[in-house]
Design a protein around this motif. Structure first.
Motif, PDB file in Angstrom:
ATOM      1  N   ARG A  15       0.811  -1.213   0.000  1.00  0.00           N
ATOM      2  CA  ARG A  15       0.000   0.000   0.000  1.00  0.00           C
ATOM      3  C   ARG A  15       0.850   1.271   0.000  1.00  0.00           C
ATOM      4  O   ARG A  15       0.468   2.301  -0.561  1.00  0.00           O
ATOM      5  CB  ARG A  15      -0.926  -0.021   1.222  1.00  0.00           C
ATOM      6  N   ARG A  16       2.043   1.194   0.585  1.00  0.00           N
ATOM      7  CA  ARG A  16       2.895   2.392   0.655  1.00  0.00           C
ATOM      8  C   ARG A  16       3.406   2.821  -0.709  1.00  0.00           C
ATOM      9  O   ARG A  16       3.749   4.000  -0.899  1.00  0.00           O
ATOM     10  CB  ARG A  16       4.085   2.125   1.575  1.00  0.00           C
ATOM     11  N   TYR A  17       3.472   1.893  -1.655  1.00  0.00           N
ATOM     12  CA  TYR A  17       4.104   2.187  -2.938  1.00  0.00           C
ATOM     13  C   TYR A  17       3.147   2.052  -4.115  1.00  0.00           C
ATOM     14  O   TYR A  17       3.583   1.865  -5.252  1.00  0.00           O
ATOM     15  CB  TYR A  17       5.304   1.257  -3.144  1.00  0.00           C
ATOM     16  N   THR A  18       1.848   2.136  -3.849  1.00  0.00           N
ATOM     17  CA  THR A  18       0.889   2.033  -4.944  1.00  0.00           C
ATOM     18  C   THR A  18      -0.135   3.149  -4.817  1.00  0.00           C
ATOM     19  O   THR A  18      -0.051   3.997  -3.931  1.00  0.00           O
ATOM     20  CB  THR A  18       0.193   0.650  -4.934  1.00  0.00           C
ATOM     21  N   ASN A  19      -1.103   3.178  -5.699  1.00  0.00           N
ATOM     22  CA  ASN A  19      -2.164   4.182  -5.661  1.00  0.00           C
ATOM     23  C   ASN A  19      -3.460   3.564  -6.189  1.00  0.00           C
ATOM     24  O   ASN A  19      -3.470   2.433  -6.685  1.00  0.00           O
ATOM     25  CB  ASN A  19      -1.780   5.416  -6.492  1.00  0.00           C
TER      26      ASN A  19
END
Length: 259
Positions: A227-231
């Motif tokens: 979740r930290r590296y996606t959108n």
């Protein structure tokens, strides 16, 4: 070093007659982790949840619990392992109070007599630990709000001290404040070291509390995302199977209107 998965699915497949509902699905859930399971209608989310919960049995593949293969033939098997499932309909009894719902089917007894005092005390302790605010543990479920009913259903799942909790659309049909209460509770479950599988169509909820996001498309894995590296756009593309879809086109039109 990341903790070992408490629950893992390895190449799980499920057929219903001529319909292939799941094909070689992989999934891992670690202690203290929220894994969001997302996908369009018909993607296989419900089938996968019911397979973990013991309602369905996989035709192929392996389910592992704390690193060892296990067989889950019925819901009681899943509960015995430590899997608790809160379905979207909640299955609460409106005519019973909070205590009666929390201990329905798991009543505490002193010899042959119901231990009402013990169950009430345990109910207060459990709700307090989870920071769940209910006017009274003796209030009928029918008089509670939607958000309060959802939190009671989740608390009931914890009576058996599970290690993995599955939440099926826990914020569906809830208002903004009630949704926030439920999402706060999901985070508290993670803080207690539980593995949480969150099924949701609401991308805002997913991005708010998930650690990892697993996408199902047409019964198959279609991506795992931190979740930290996606959108949202990347997740929606994985769900729909295309970078150009109705959601992204609508967003593009909105951006053009702001120029």
């Amino acid at each position: 070093m990341a903790a070992e998965p408490v629950l893992a699915l390895r190449g799980v497949s499920k057929r219903f007659g001529a319909v292939q509902a799941l094909t070689d699905v992989e999934l891992e859930v670690r202690p203290g982790e929220v894994v969001a399971l997302v996908g369009d209608n018909g993607a296989g989310k419900s089938t996968l949840v019911k397979t973990i919960a013991g309602v369905n049995q996989p035709d192929d593949g392996v389910i592992e619990w704390e690193g060892r293969p296990v067989s889950i033939h019925r819901p009681q098997d899943a509960q015995t392992l430590g899997v608790a499932t809160v379905y979207q309909d909640l299955a609460l009894c409106d005519n019973l109070d909070v205590v009666g719902n929390l201990f329905l089917g798991r009543e505490m007894r002193h010899f042959t007599i119901l231990d009402e005092v013990g169950m009430e005390k345990r109910s207060r302790e459990l709700l307090s630990t989870l920071s769940i605010r209910i006017p009274s543990v003796r209030i009928p479920i029918a008089s509670l709000s939607g958000g309060q009913r959802q939190t009671v259903a989740i608390a009931r799942a914890l009576v058996g001290d599970p290690k993995v909790v599955i939440l099926d659309e826990p914020t569906a049909a809830l208002g903004v404040e009630q949704t926030a209460q439920v999402l706060d509770l999901v985070e508290r479950l993670r803080d207690r070291g539980l593995g949480v599988i969150l099924i949701s169509h609401n991308m805002a909820d997913v991005m708010a509390v998930a650690d990892r996001i697993a996408v199902l498309r047409l019964g198959r894995n279609n991506g795992f995302f931190d979740r930290r590296y996606t959108n949202k756009e990347e997740i929606i593309s994985a769900i729909t199977g295309a970078t150009d879809n109705a959601v992204t086109r609508r967003q593009a039109r909105g951006s053009e209107g702001q120029l």
